[in-house]
Design a protein around this motif. Structure first.
Motif, PDB file in Angstrom:
ATOM      1  N   VAL A  51      -1.725  14.044   8.727  1.00  0.00           N
ATOM      2  CA  VAL A  51      -0.492  14.598   9.113  1.00  0.00           C
ATOM      3  C   VAL A  51       0.165  15.355   7.825  1.00  0.00           C
ATOM      4  CG1 VAL A  51       1.616  14.329  10.124  1.00  0.00           C
ATOM      5  CG2 VAL A  51      -0.382  13.168  10.994  1.00  0.00           C
ATOM      6  N   VAL A  52       0.274  16.474   7.804  1.00  0.00           N
ATOM      7  CA  VAL A  52       1.151  17.044   6.610  1.00  0.00           C
ATOM      8  C   VAL A  52       2.530  16.781   6.681  1.00  0.00           C
ATOM      9  CG1 VAL A  52       1.611  19.172   5.474  1.00  0.00           C
ATOM     10  CG2 VAL A  52      -0.520  19.017   6.402  1.00  0.00           C
ATOM     11  N   GLY A  53       2.998  16.034   5.869  1.00  0.00           N
ATOM     12  CA  GLY A  53       4.527  15.593   5.717  1.00  0.00           C
ATOM     13  C   GLY A  53       4.892  15.002   4.619  1.00  0.00           C
ATOM     14  N   TYR A  54       6.069  15.121   3.984  1.00  0.00           N
ATOM     15  CA  TYR A  54       6.439  14.366   2.823  1.00  0.00           C
ATOM     16  C   TYR A  54       6.063  12.928   2.670  1.00  0.00           C
ATOM     17  CZ  TYR A  54       8.974  13.006  -1.349  1.00  0.00           C
ATOM     18  OH  TYR A  54       9.473  12.611  -2.574  1.00  0.00           O
ATOM     19  N   ARG A  55       6.685  12.149   3.711  1.00  0.00           N
ATOM     20  CA  ARG A  55       6.457  10.768   4.097  1.00  0.00           C
ATOM     21  C   ARG A  55       4.904  10.374   4.342  1.00  0.00           C
ATOM     22  NH1 ARG A  55      11.249  11.956   6.324  1.00  0.00           N
ATOM     23  NH2 ARG A  55      12.962  10.386   5.778  1.00  0.00           N
ATOM     24  N   ASN A  56       4.292  11.285   4.499  1.00  0.00           N
ATOM     25  CA  ASN A  56       2.787  11.030   4.686  1.00  0.00           C
ATOM     26  C   ASN A  56       1.975  11.550   3.380  1.00  0.00           C
ATOM     27  OD1 ASN A  56       3.647  11.542   7.586  1.00  0.00           O
ATOM     28  ND2 ASN A  56       1.438  10.702   7.732  1.00  0.00           N
ATOM     29  N   ARG A  57       2.474  12.233   2.463  1.00  0.00           N
ATOM     30  CA  ARG A  57       1.675  12.553   1.457  1.00  0.00           C
ATOM     31  C   ARG A  57       1.375  11.340   0.458  1.00  0.00           C
ATOM     32  NH1 ARG A  57       4.829  15.759  -3.201  1.00  0.00           N
ATOM     33  NH2 ARG A  57       5.311  17.008  -1.585  1.00  0.00           N
ATOM     34  N   LYS A  58       0.014  11.029  -0.077  1.00  0.00           N
ATOM     35  CA  LYS A  58      -0.209  10.278  -0.858  1.00  0.00           C
ATOM     36  C   LYS A  58       0.113  10.175  -2.209  1.00  0.00           C
ATOM     37  CE  LYS A  58      -4.538   9.816   2.063  1.00  0.00           C
ATOM     38  NZ  LYS A  58      -5.733  10.125   2.127  1.00  0.00           N
ATOM     39  N   HIS A  59       1.463   9.746  -2.434  1.00  0.00           N
ATOM     40  CA  HIS A  59       2.138   9.809  -3.716  1.00  0.00           C
ATOM     41  C   HIS A  59       1.576   9.000  -4.837  1.00  0.00           C
ATOM     42  CE1 HIS A  59       5.484  12.215  -1.851  1.00  0.00           C
ATOM     43  NE2 HIS A  59       5.181  11.231  -0.679  1.00  0.00           N
ATOM     44  N   PHE A  60       0.794   8.130  -4.384  1.00  0.00           N
ATOM     45  CA  PHE A  60       0.539   6.950  -5.453  1.00  0.00           C
ATOM     46  C   PHE A  60      -1.250   7.049  -5.534  1.00  0.00           C
ATOM     47  CE2 PHE A  60       4.424   5.221  -3.980  1.00  0.00           C
ATOM     48  CZ  PHE A  60       5.175   5.321  -5.267  1.00  0.00           C
ATOM     49  N   PHE A  61      -1.948   6.865  -6.823  1.00  0.00           N
ATOM     50  CA  PHE A  61      -3.148   7.155  -6.798  1.00  0.00           C
ATOM     51  C   PHE A  61      -3.996   6.305  -6.007  1.00  0.00           C
ATOM     52  CE2 PHE A  61      -6.769   5.746  -9.920  1.00  0.00           C
ATOM     53  CZ  PHE A  61      -7.727   6.946  -9.690  1.00  0.00           C
ATOM     54  N   THR A  62      -3.563   4.872  -5.934  1.00  0.00           N
ATOM     55  CA  THR A  62      -4.393   3.757  -5.178  1.00  0.00           C
ATOM     56  C   THR A  62      -4.277   4.102  -3.898  1.00  0.00           C
ATOM     57  OG1 THR A  62      -2.718   2.428  -5.596  1.00  0.00           O
ATOM     58  CG2 THR A  62      -4.401   2.131  -6.985  1.00  0.00           C
ATOM     59  N   ASP A  63      -3.269   4.963  -3.355  1.00  0.00           N
ATOM     60  CA  ASP A  63      -3.370   5.426  -1.559  1.00  0.00           C
ATOM     61  C   ASP A  63      -4.744   5.828  -1.493  1.00  0.00           C
ATOM     62  OD1 ASP A  63      -0.487   4.609  -1.563  1.00  0.00           O
ATOM     63  OD2 ASP A  63       0.166   6.869  -1.732  1.00  0.00           O
ATOM     64  N   TRP A  64      -5.379   6.710  -2.259  1.00  0.00           N
ATOM     65  CA  TRP A  64      -6.702   7.050  -1.926  1.00  0.00           C
ATOM     66  C   TRP A  64      -7.530   5.744  -1.311  1.00  0.00           C
ATOM     67  CZ3 TRP A  64      -9.327  11.254  -5.409  1.00  0.00           C
ATOM     68  CH2 TRP A  64      -8.633  12.634  -5.302  1.00  0.00           C
ATOM     69  N   ALA A  65      -7.507   4.838  -1.950  1.00  0.00           N
ATOM     70  CA  ALA A  65      -8.312   3.562  -1.379  1.00  0.00           C
ATOM     71  C   ALA A  65      -7.670   2.925  -0.456  1.00  0.00           C
ATOM     72  CB  ALA A  65      -8.496   2.722  -2.710  1.00  0.00           C
TER      73      ALA A  65
END
Length: 267
Positions: free
Chosen positions: A126-140
């Motif tokens: 979902v494209v949205g600021y609150r959904n953006r993976k702001h932190f590197f470890t969000d990928w994992a």
């Protein structure tokens, strides 16, 4: 399905009924400047390496960006500003560089690239600021994950630190309007990154520079590449001497940071 912020209902309703009255609005896609033409060249290079092993494909795709200027703050969106799906291939920072490389690896045409970029950059697609993976470890940490955290598997004594991402040690937050994220972050101190650790790395692994502040996981991200001249970190460098995507000797780089966090892409 992810419901919009603020949605509520008194009782469960069928998904089909919800979609009939609340259709998903397509994201605004902003393709900057010459990025359309650049994307076609990048896809051609990627497709030329489509049958290569994952590591070779990662090298081929990431190499196309060498020399691309560094520029921060190219994304559009904030708590009080609608998010746009930005594709700006003329200039990148360390995180957007990683986004574009990973999305390109997973796509063979423009439409797939846009879809994969959404999956890589945003939670739940979902494209949205609150959904953006702001932190590197969000990928994992995201489901499904973009990468697996292999830091603790690289043959060195790693350290895990309980953090509250987004909360500055000095007070306040890094990203106003977004919550704190409790997360254990594992890193290998720079002094422990020996030959065994380097031998365990694979071309295409993402290396984050561990952040000592409890509100961040890393301060910078690059891509590990095992070149004929030795291991390097390929990264969008903001250093005045570089200010572009460059290859830096891995050992020199590791010696300048507190430690490393390593994520291995799932594809």
């Amino acid at each position: 399905m992810v419901l919009p912020t603020g949605y509520s209902a008194d009782a469960p309703i069928p998904v089909a009924d919800y979609l009939a009255t609340n259709p998903r609005v397509p994201p605004v896609v902003t393709v900057a400047g010459r990025s359309e033409q650049i994307l076609q060249k990048l896809l051609a290079a990627r497709n030329g390496a489509a049958r290569e092993e994952h590591s070779s494909k990662a090298d081929t795709v990431s190499r196309q960006f060498l020399g691309v200027p560094y520029r921060a703050n190219t994304l559009v969106g904030a708590v009080n500003r609608p998010e746009e799906l930005v594709v700006d291939l003329e200039a990148v920072d360390c995180f957007t560089y990683a986004d574009y490389v990973e999305a390109l690896k997973r796509a063979d045409d423009r439409e797939q690239f846009i879809d994969r970029l959404i999956e890589v950059r945003y939670k739940d697609g979902v494209v949205g600021y609150r959904n953006r993976k702001h932190f590197f470890t969000d990928w994992a940490a995201a489901t499904p994950p973009v990468a697996t955290d292999v830091t603790g598997e690289l043959g060195a004594k790693s350290i895990s630190v309980a953090k509250r991402l987004n909360r500055k040690d000095s007070g306040g937050v890094y990203l106003p309007g977004l919550p704190e994220v409790p997360r254990d972050v594992t890193y290998i101190p720079s002094g422990s990154v020996d030959d065994t650790v380097v031998d365990g790395l694979r071309t295409g692994d993402y290396i984050g520079a561990y952040a000592e502040d409890g509100g961040l996981d890393v301060t910078h991200v690059g891509i590990f590449v095992d070149t004929p001249d030795g291991p390097v970190i390929r990264n969008a460098s903001s250093l005045r001497a570089n200010n572009k995507v460059v290859d830096e000797p891995l050992r020199d780089y590791v010696g300048s940071i507190p430690g490393i966090v390593v994520l291995r892409p799932t594809q």
